[in-house]
Design an enzyme around this catalytic site. Structure first.
Site, PDB file in Angstrom:
ATOM      1  N   GLU A 225       0.890  -1.176   0.000  1.00 42.43           N
ATOM      2  CA  GLU A 225       0.000   0.000   0.000  1.00 42.43           C
ATOM      3  C   GLU A 225       0.916   1.209   0.000  1.00 42.43           C
ATOM      4  OE1 GLU A 225      -1.533   3.161   0.549  1.00 42.43           O
ATOM      5  OE2 GLU A 225      -1.675   2.648   2.676  1.00 42.43           O
ATOM      6  N   CYS A 259      -2.998   8.488   4.089  1.00 41.36           N
ATOM      7  CA  CYS A 259      -2.835   7.940   2.735  1.00 41.36           C
ATOM      8  C   CYS A 259      -4.145   7.942   1.956  1.00 41.36           C
ATOM      9  CB  CYS A 259      -2.241   6.536   2.793  1.00 41.36           C
ATOM     10  SG  CYS A 259      -3.239   5.342   3.708  1.00 41.36           S
TER      11      CYS A 259
END
Length: 522
Positions: A225, A259
């Site tokens: 990720e 994020c």
């Protein structure tokens, strides 16, 4: 900038030792019951609910976020994860029976899920509590052990949180070596990738590539990720006042160090001015300061040097024609000059375009860059004009329109008329495409990613077994191909009449005199 303590950086041999001890503990835990694993979750949940303030205080002290941001990003997401595992976890990785198709009607087919061994997780600093608990909960519920390499910028809190985990393991008579936390620099992370059975990495694309390179040497599976550049799309039919509040939260939560935060704001030209005015008004009211010394809306930037990067992005945009509409005020008090670099004012920037770095590079800070659009096709093109593909948010009074726009955006998740709700739904997988990485954590997909997935087929009835038909037994008969062709037509023809005809041919071939082609001797 206060001294908080000393923690040694783990060497390659240190990491090897942690993984070895975790592997020994996992050999016992692999045989634990789901009942015991649920007990572990309940012990943790009880502690978290009773100690929310102290958990948030520790997170705030180490990462600079406000207590409100900490309870949203640390406590709520972790509690949602625990409840999903309690409700759905066992069902997700219990033996699952599947259809057998037409050729194997005498068989049963199933998928079995086994622990992988030792999971290695390399996590960032932005959510110190959740970034530890998120991979740990999945790994242990699936029967694994885990070694977590935390960021060197959030190591102090990690070892406090580790004591919580170890206490919960002791409470259910499980070995504490199931969970290890290490810290250090590149050598530490590289060693973990070398020794673990699976790697979960959350961080930048550059480091993600290095993780993949090291993992390739041992063919260790990885989930990456790698951040995002999420589009926040506002159509002309929305309630501007309501969406503006969501937009500011999407950009400023945890000082923008998120994020899944919104980084590119695309607003329909017909409501652009109204939207901008609302955003400016809200941003002017945002109070920025040290979160443990008063009531503030936004806290610090975790890394002092990151404020320089944020300013570079703004300066690049200004040189290319953008304008700063407003910058929020800092209320940092008398903390000394060395702390000023830890804070960056919330900034609204207009007249941006895709030639500017601020619309292409991940900001990871409290900057709201707003751009106009006129048509749905145009905004879809703009949203996809990015090397990242983590998430998106689309706002419209017409849900069909919002969903249609979202379906055309190449990303891992989409929130319709909301922001980042897909992550709060822990039943859903989380991850992206392009330079946002690959693989998923969260939901069924994330839990099964912590498992060895094994396919098993066996006889449905003890005395009915697979027998190789005579024409296919070695040496095969001259009519072996015709026999197999007829069998395929019996099994897979759509028309019942064609299947009956094929069955007739199959019977003729099967009852024909046996013959085989002998190999000529030289």
């Amino acid at each position: 900038m206060k001294y908080m303590g000393f923690i040694p950086s783990a060497s390659k041999e240190d990491v090897k030792g942690h993984v070895r001890r975790a592997r020994l503990a996992q050999s016992v835990w692999a045989n634990s019951s789901f009942k015991q694993r649920r007990r572990f979750l309940r012990v943790l949940l009880k502690y978290i609910l009773e100690n929310q303030e102290s958990i948030c205080w520790i997170s705030s002290k180490d990462s600079g976020k406000t207590l409100v941001d900490a309870i949203l990003g640390e406590i709520m997401t972790t509690c949602e994860k625990i409840h999903w595992l309690l409700d759905e976890g066992e069902r997700s990785i219990r033996t699952e029976y599947r259809s057998v198709g037409r050729a194997m009607l005498h068989k049963t087919a199933r998928v079995e899920y086994y622990p992988l061994g030792v999971i290695g997780a390399i996590v960032p600093w932005n959510y110190p509590f959740h970034n530890i608990f998120n991979p740990m909960l999945s790994a242990l519920f699936a029967g694994n052990a885990i070694v977590i390499k935390v960021s060197e910028h959030a190591s102090w809190s990690a070892y406090i949180y580790l004591r919580i985990i170890h206490a919960a393991l002791l409470a259910i008579d499980a070995p504490t070596d199931l969970v290890h936390i290490i810290t250090g620099y590149a050598e530490t992370g590289e060693a973990l990738v070398t020794f673990a059975d699976k790697i979960i990495f959350v961080g930048s694309p550059g480091v993600g590539r290095m993780v993949m390179k090291t993992a390739a040497e041992t063919l260790t599976p990885v989930t990456l990720e790698l951040g995002g550049k999420d589009a926040f799309i506002v159509c002309e039919d929305v309630n501007v006042a309501e969406v503006s509040q969501v937009a500011v939260r999407a950009a400023l939560q945890s000082s923008g160090q998120n994020c899944a935060g919104a980084e590119r704001f695309y607003v329909h030209s017909s409501i652009y001015e109204e939207f901008v005015n609302h955003i400016i008004k809200i941003v002017k009211s945002v109070r920025v300061g040290p979160p443990l010394q008063g009531t503030y809306d936004m806290g610090a930037i975790c890394l002092p040097e990151h404020t320089n990067k944020l300013q570079d992005l703004v300066d690049d945009a200004l040189r290319k024609g953008a304008d700063v509409a407003v910058r929020g005020k800092l209320f940092i008090g008398d903390l000394g000059n060395d702390v000023v670099g830890q804070f960056y004012p919330p900034t609204v920037i207009l007249n941006v375009n895709h030639t500017m770095k601020i619309m292409q590079e991940e900001i990871f800070g409290p900057i709201i860059a707003i751009m106009k659009f006129n048509t749905d096709d145009e905004v879809v093109h703009l949203a996809n004009d990015s090397k990242f593909g983590l998430g998106s948010a689309v706002f419209s009074a017409d849900p069909k329109r919002a969903n249609k726009i979202a379906s055309r955006i190449h990303c891992g998740f989409a929130a319709i008329n909301d922001f980042a709700t897909t992550y709060m739904c822990q039943s859903l997988p989380f991850g992206g495409v392009k330079e946002s990485g690959f693989g998923r954590f969260g939901g069924v997909e994330g839990l099964r990613a912590c498992c060895l997935v094994k396919a098993v087929a066996e006889d449905r009835i003890k005395y009915i077994k697979t027998v190789i038909p005579k024409p296919l037994q070695y040496p095969v008969a001259d009519n072996a191909f015709e026999f197999q062709k007829a069998l395929v037509e019996v099994l897979y023809n759509i028309s019942l009449i064609d299947r009956i005809k094929a069955l007739g041919n199959l019977i003729k071939i099967f009852t024909a005199p046996e013959s085989s082609t002998d190999l000529k001797k030289e």
